[in-house]
Design a protein around this motif. Structure first.
Motif, mmCIF file in Angstrom:
data_model
loop_
_atom_site.group_PDB
_atom_site.id
_atom_site.type_symbol
_atom_site.label_atom_id
_atom_site.label_comp_id
_atom_site.label_asym_id
_atom_site.label_seq_id
_atom_site.Cartn_x
_atom_site.Cartn_y
_atom_site.Cartn_z
ATOM 1 N N LEU A 212 0.839 -1.197 0.000
ATOM 2 C CA LEU A 212 0.000 0.000 0.000
ATOM 3 C C LEU A 212 0.876 1.250 0.000
ATOM 4 O O LEU A 212 1.923 1.285 0.651
ATOM 5 C CB LEU A 212 -0.920 0.012 1.219
ATOM 6 N N ASP A 213 0.426 2.277 -0.708
ATOM 7 C CA ASP A 213 1.139 3.551 -0.776
ATOM 8 C C ASP A 213 0.604 4.478 0.314
ATOM 9 O O ASP A 213 -0.570 4.849 0.286
ATOM 10 C CB ASP A 213 0.938 4.189 -2.153
ATOM 11 N N PRO A 214 1.426 4.874 1.292
ATOM 12 C CA PRO A 214 0.932 5.736 2.365
ATOM 13 C C PRO A 214 0.468 7.103 1.886
ATOM 14 O O PRO A 214 -0.275 7.789 2.597
ATOM 15 C CB PRO A 214 2.135 5.853 3.311
ATOM 16 N N ASN A 215 0.873 7.488 0.684
ATOM 17 C CA ASN A 215 0.425 8.777 0.146
ATOM 18 C C ASN A 215 -1.002 8.728 -0.370
ATOM 19 O O ASN A 215 -1.548 9.770 -0.766
ATOM 20 C CB ASN A 215 1.363 9.215 -0.983
ATOM 21 N N ASN A 216 -1.622 7.555 -0.373
ATOM 22 C CA ASN A 216 -2.976 7.401 -0.919
ATOM 23 C C ASN A 216 -4.070 7.660 0.112
ATOM 24 O O ASN A 216 -5.245 7.406 -0.183
ATOM 25 C CB ASN A 216 -3.166 5.995 -1.497
ATOM 26 N N TYR A 217 -3.731 8.172 1.294
ATOM 27 C CA TYR A 217 -4.717 8.305 2.371
ATOM 28 C C TYR A 217 -4.868 9.754 2.812
ATOM 29 O O TYR A 217 -3.908 10.527 2.778
ATOM 30 C CB TYR A 217 -4.349 7.382 3.533
ATOM 31 N N ILE A 218 -6.079 10.079 3.220
ATOM 32 C CA ILE A 218 -6.399 11.445 3.619
ATOM 33 C C ILE A 218 -7.310 11.407 4.836
ATOM 34 O O ILE A 218 -8.167 10.523 4.951
ATOM 35 C CB ILE A 218 -7.058 12.221 2.445
ATOM 36 N N GLU A 219 -7.123 12.357 5.730
ATOM 37 C CA GLU A 219 -7.875 12.421 6.984
ATOM 38 C C GLU A 219 -8.695 13.707 7.016
ATOM 39 O O GLU A 219 -8.239 14.756 6.564
ATOM 40 C CB GLU A 219 -6.900 12.384 8.161
ATOM 41 N N PHE A 220 -9.924 13.596 7.557
ATOM 42 C CA PHE A 220 -10.828 14.744 7.658
ATOM 43 C C PHE A 220 -11.257 14.965 9.101
ATOM 44 O O PHE A 220 -11.415 14.013 9.872
ATOM 45 C CB PHE A 220 -12.086 14.516 6.810
ATOM 46 N N ILE A 221 -11.481 16.241 9.441
ATOM 47 C CA ILE A 221 -12.081 16.632 10.705
ATOM 48 C C ILE A 221 -13.262 17.536 10.398
ATOM 49 O O ILE A 221 -13.502 17.898 9.238
ATOM 50 C CB ILE A 221 -11.069 17.363 11.622
ATOM 51 N N SER A 222 -14.017 17.918 11.437
ATOM 52 C CA SER A 222 -15.149 18.837 11.229
ATOM 53 C C SER A 222 -15.291 19.746 12.435
ATOM 54 O O SER A 222 -15.581 19.296 13.542
ATOM 55 C CB SER A 222 -16.453 18.051 11.003
ATOM 56 N N GLN A 223 -15.083 21.050 12.215
ATOM 57 C CA GLN A 223 -15.263 22.064 13.258
ATOM 58 C C GLN A 223 -15.654 23.367 12.579
ATOM 59 O O GLN A 223 -15.191 23.663 11.477
ATOM 60 C CB GLN A 223 -13.968 22.236 14.066
ATOM 61 N N ASN A 224 -16.529 24.138 13.213
ATOM 62 C CA ASN A 224 -16.983 25.362 12.550
ATOM 63 C C ASN A 224 -16.290 26.623 13.062
ATOM 64 O O ASN A 224 -16.700 27.732 12.734
ATOM 65 C CB ASN A 224 -18.507 25.511 12.635
ATOM 66 N N ASN A 225 -15.222 26.456 13.852
ATOM 67 C CA ASN A 225 -14.472 27.626 14.317
ATOM 68 C C ASN A 225 -13.238 27.893 13.458
ATOM 69 O O ASN A 225 -12.450 28.792 13.764
ATOM 70 C CB ASN A 225 -14.075 27.456 15.795
ATOM 71 N N THR A 226 -13.050 27.099 12.406
ATOM 72 C CA THR A 226 -12.054 27.381 11.384
ATOM 73 C C THR A 226 -12.727 27.166 10.031
ATOM 74 O O THR A 226 -13.734 26.463 9.937
ATOM 75 C CB THR A 226 -10.826 26.450 11.510
ATOM 76 N N PRO A 227 -12.194 27.750 8.950
ATOM 77 C CA PRO A 227 -12.883 27.669 7.651
ATOM 78 C C PRO A 227 -12.987 26.225 7.147
ATOM 79 O O PRO A 227 -12.050 25.436 7.280
ATOM 80 C CB PRO A 227 -11.984 28.504 6.735
ATOM 81 N N TYR A 228 -14.152 25.916 6.586
ATOM 82 C CA TYR A 228 -14.309 24.636 5.912
ATOM 83 C C TYR A 228 -13.495 24.618 4.628
ATOM 84 O O TYR A 228 -13.194 25.653 4.035
ATOM 85 C CB TYR A 228 -15.778 24.374 5.586
ATOM 86 N N TRP A 229 -13.118 23.408 4.201
ATOM 87 C CA TRP A 229 -12.400 23.133 2.962
ATOM 88 C C TRP A 229 -10.954 23.609 3.006
ATOM 89 O O TRP A 229 -10.284 23.669 1.986
ATOM 90 C CB TRP A 229 -13.122 23.739 1.748
ATOM 91 N N GLN A 230 -10.489 23.917 4.196
ATOM 92 C CA GLN A 230 -9.086 24.224 4.401
ATOM 93 C C GLN A 230 -8.532 23.310 5.494
ATOM 94 O O GLN A 230 -9.283 22.750 6.275
ATOM 95 C CB GLN A 230 -8.893 25.686 4.806
ATOM 96 N N LYS A 231 -7.210 23.202 5.558
ATOM 97 C CA LYS A 231 -6.621 22.399 6.616
ATOM 98 C C LYS A 231 -6.612 23.160 7.937
ATOM 99 O O LYS A 231 -6.433 24.374 7.972
ATOM 100 C CB LYS A 231 -5.197 21.971 6.241
ATOM 101 N N ALA A 232 -6.802 22.409 9.019
ATOM 102 C CA ALA A 232 -6.781 22.976 10.363
ATOM 103 C C ALA A 232 -6.171 21.952 11.307
ATOM 104 O O ALA A 232 -6.150 20.751 11.020
ATOM 105 C CB ALA A 232 -8.198 23.347 10.818
#
Length: 398
Positions: A212-232
């Protein structure tokens, strides 16, 4: 995820440090009655993806390693490879070594203990490779289950002594002493090992067998005190690696999971399980109509009624979710593995979730969790980038 595990029929927490022992007792008392004698739920599987067998993390806070390595094992199946039970304690050990370096650099101003996050498994896999479970169990002297309480207490005491630094300059020898302590409790990591009559290093095993390629994975969070669709920043104590993840609205969490499952991909899930409406014995979790009123003092009879059959749930708004985060009701508790989709007798959809507390509950180690619960209580999800729907992928950089 913090230190949660299942032993026999109760949930407990092992913590390095005596100051947390009362928290363990309080948690056991808080959730021990979260069940009904006879559940009124009837589930039909809609999607049930291929997985490896349920395991038991024992008295260790390694849920993040068990759940995300289980995820990687399912990724092997999805990729057309024969799955290999991966050494969860190898991943955890490498994580503790990395965490220790951060702890010393930060003069102890970061969380210490068993806990971790899904991204830690990917990061350790990328840096240190992988080992089959049969080669490195972390169990010595006839032990059959993990018990990390003494080890973690000693490790923390050692690190705190290093930080005090009476010599004025840190000696590089502390890392060797730290590693030797891990060897004493978990066993030394073999630099090379034989698997199915072939020799490997952890790195070559990851490349040639896991594949497996470790670059093939992505993690998401959800909070409304920082902008959506950006990294936080993932603002939880066990994010010792200071990981930044893409921040998406709560409704998008389930949109990603739905898309992943429908396309044959499973999901590594970080969440809060310390609520009275999470029942491990019955294998069901949902959100009551007024979840903020159920922080404490819930009558046992009411808890039993909750798990007697399907109940209505509230709409999970970003504001309601954030309130739970801000007031501490939603905490970074546990990691599990979302592996399918089911429906109850009323046609409502639930996620099928694989846990790492053994097979002693009603569904032999699995749970059925509502989408509302996932939107409300998720701390993170980790998926294959191919499992991200276009509605999300078009708004971020993958």
């Amino acid at each position: 995820m913090r230190r949660k595990f299942f032993l026999t029929v109760v949930l407990s927490i092992t913590v390095a440090g005596s100051s947390w022992l009362h928290a363990q007792d309080d948690l056991i008392k808080k959730i021990s009655g979260n069940s009904s004698d006879s559940t009124g739920f009837r589930f039909t599987n809609v999607i049930n993806l291929a997985v490896t067998p349920v395991e038991n993390q024992g008295s260790s806070g390694t849920c993040w390693s068990y759940s995300t390595n289980s995820f990687l094992e399912s990724e092997m199946i999805k990729a057309g490879r024969k799955p290999v039970p991966l050494a969860k304690i190898y991943t955890a050990r490498r994580s503790y070594e990395e965490k220790a370096a951060n702890y010393v650099k930060m003069n102890g101003a970061v969380s210490w203990g068993d806990g971790g996050e899904p991204h830690d498994v990917i990061n350790m896999y990328a840096k240190y490779g992988a080992v089959p479970e049969e080669v490195y169990t972390g169990l010595l002297n006839g032990a059959t289950t993990n018990n990390f309480s003494e080890m973690q207490a000693i490790l923390k005491a050692m690190l705190d002594a290093v930080i005090k630094n009476p010599a004025g300059v840190l000696s590089p020898r502390w890392k060797s002493a730290f590693s030797a302590t891990l060897d004493a409790y978990l066993g030394a990591v073999p630099p090379m090992f034989t698997y199915q009559n072939k020799s490997y290093t952890p790195q070559s095993f990851a490349k040639e067998v896991v594949g497996l390629d470790p670059n093939n994975y992505i993690e998401f969070i959800s909070q409304n005190n920082t902008p959506y669709w950006q990294k936080a920043m993932m603002m939880v104590p066990d994010n010792w690696a200071f990981q930044w993840d893409y921040n998406i609205p709560p409704s998008m969490l389930t949109e990603v999971i739905d898309y992943a499952l429908k396309n044959g991909y499973t999901v590594a899930w970080g969440t809060d399980v310390s609520e009275p409406y999470f029942s491990w014995p019955n294998g069901v979790a949902f959100v009551p109509q007024d979840p903020m009123s159920y922080i404490k003092n819930i009558a046992p009879v009411q808890k039993k009624e909750w798990f007697s059959g399907p109940k209505p749930e509230p709409e999970i708004t970003a504001e309601l979710r954030q309130l739970g985060i801000e007031n501490g009701q939603t905490s970074d508790d546990h990691g599990m593995h979302i592996v399918g989709l089911s429906k109850d007798q009323n046609g409502k959809e639930y996620y099928i979730v694989k846990n790492s507390w053994g097979t002693s509950n009603d569904y032999k180690g699995y749970l059925h969790v509502t989408k509302a619960y996932v939107q409300f209580k998720t701390t993170s999800i980790l998926v294959n980038k191919k499992a991200v729907p276009q509605s999300v992928a078009s708004k971020i950089t993958m």
